[in-house]
Design a protein around this motif. Structure first.
Motif: not given
Length: 479
Positions: A275-296
């Motif tokens: 979440e800190a990575a997303v806050a630092a740069d929302p356009a960094y796709g890898d962080a969203h992928v890992f968050l999607a894995v955690v949610a799934a």
């Protein structure tokens, strides 16, 4: 001109020293083996390839899934006997020139490999110049002695007065300056040559042991930590800790430290980092992928779908897209977000739970099951969409009925990207290319549909439309 014995001994020493240092440089510049299946060769080749899923990293340094696939492919090709050039050509053919890092002939790579050669040449030139100065001084000294003997005869009376014999006079000592110059030139040459060897040796960062030493900082530090993230998450966390001490908002370090925390069972710490990575740069796709894995993994499929939607909004590279699809994340989230009744039909018809076996038998079984769902709930969007898809089988198709279902669904849900994508497919198949073009224009303004990996995204559908347009143009030579 014959050199004195002392001079010959000195020059023999300088020659041996130059040969030894040059040999060390040759060994330093050729450390990477060119055949076999060793890790040194593997990481040597991987170090020449760019991690297309990452930013500023090589395949050797990255622990991203695609980089791991690249390294596996490299090892397989090494085992098959492929040369380094053949392996690199394989990746270029598949991914284009962008898969290569800066060629060795440019940038710092040129300095690393050219520096030893330039230093050898400089050292040889320095030694030759020193030798030339020494030889010139010797010749001048000899010429001066001869000239003095011819122009200034010795005063025998003065010699007799001092008691010295002319023939017994001691020769003047040779000027040591040329040898001092040679020694200085040689010392500088040795220093520079060894410095060049250290540059080459220091540039070889392929082993994991070298990654754990020192205090990495910035992008290079994050890249150095990545090989540990898959093999040793706890060591990776310590490595990223050092990076983040100097760069607390480094998005890559935050992302992959978070992933390392998750792999170590520290879920809360991992989510905090992501979440800190997303806050630092929302356009960094890898962080969203890992968050999607955690949610799934937690069964939060709507949350996973949202993270995937954000991932697609970052306009990731095609390689990053292929990695997400290869991991099966989209299929997992897609099935998890289906309505319960439609999901039951999907899983009952698809024995391997992948959704990839859309053959006629599967579509027939799916359609029969969905008919019962629609009798119970005619508004079920998932059931309506996939019942329409089930009418478009490879052996039996009913495009008219499929169109009626899709138009009805879009009337109720104009922003249903999956229904629109399927309707575009149907327009292309039926030859209504203008309608397909209009549908694509609308699709371009919508978020990517959750079933785009099965039905096709905008880019894939546009390519299919262009192929259909080309096929519809009459061939003047065909008659």
């Amino acid at each position: 001109m014959n050199l004195p014995a002392a001079a010959r001994r000195h020059w023999a020493w300088w020659t041996v020293m130059a040969v030894v240092v040059a040999g060390l440089l040759v060994l330093a510049g050729s450390r990477t083996p060119q055949d076999g299946t060793s890790d040194d060769r593997l990481y040597g080749i991987a170090g020449q390839l760019k991690c297309l899923q990452c930013v500023g990293e090589s395949v050797a340094a990255s622990q991203a899934p695609l980089a791991e696939q690249f390294r596996t492919e490299i090892r397989q090709q090494m085992s098959a006997g492929s040369t380094d050039d053949e392996i690199l050509a394989f990746f270029v053919d598949r991914y284009g020139d962008e898969v290569l890092l800066e060629p060795p002939a440019s940038g710092f790579g040129a300095l690393v490999w050219l520096l030893p050669v330039l230093l050898v040449l400089a050292a040889v030139a320095g030694l030759v110049m020193a030798f030339g100065r020494w030889r010139a001084n010797q010749e001048n000294e000899g010429a001066g002695v001869v000239g003095a003997a011819e122009s200034s005869p010795v005063d025998v009376s003065q010699a007799s007065d001092t008691g010295d014999e002319v023939g017994a006079r001691e020769p003047e000592p040779a000027d040591p300056a040329p040898w001092r110059g040679a020694a200085i030139a040689g010392g500088i040459a040795v220093f520079l040559l060894l410095a060049g060897w250290l540059v080459v040796w220091g540039s070889d960062d392929r082993g994991e042991g070298e990654l754990t030493g020192g205090v990495p900082t910035g992008r290079e530090g994050a890249a150095a930590c990545q090989p540990l993230a898959m093999s040793d998450p706890e060591a990776a966390i310590e490595c990223y800790d050092r990076v983040l001490e100097s760069s607390p908002t480094d998005v890559e370090a935050l992302t992959y430290r978070g992933w390392a925390h998750i792999r170590s069972g520290e879920q809360a710490a991992g989510v905090t980092d992501l979440e800190a990575a997303v806050a630092a740069d929302p356009a960094y796709g890898d962080a969203h992928v890992f968050l999607a894995v955690v949610a799934a993994d937690a069964g939060d499929f709507p949350g996973a779908a949202l993270e995937l939607e954000r991932f697609w909004a970052t306009e990731p590279s095609e390689v990053a897209v292929s990695v997400v699809q290869a991991e099966g994340l989209e299929a997992r989230v897609f099935v998890g977000n289906m309505s319960p009744a439609a999901r039951e039909c999907w899983l009952a018809a698809d024995s391997d739970d992948s959704g990839s076996g859309l053959d006629q038998a599967y579509l027939d079984a799916l359609g029969t099951c969905l008919d019962a769902v629609l009798v119970a709930d005619p508004t079920d969007s998932d059931a309506r969409l996939w019942r329409a898809r089930s009418y478009l089988g490879p052996e039996s198709a009913d495009g008219a009925t499929a169109r009626i279902l899709l138009l009805g669904l879009l009337a109720d849900e104009p922003d249903n990207a999956d229904a629109l994508a399927l309707l575009v497919q149907l327009d292309i198949l039926s030859g209504d290319l203008d309608a397909a073009e209009a549908g694509l224009e609308t699709l371009a303004g919508l978020p990517r549909g959750p079933a785009a990996f099965l039905l096709g995204d905008e880019a894939a559908l546009r390519a299919a439309l262009e192929r259909a347009r080309l096929a519809s143009v009459p061939n003047p030579e065909g008659g």
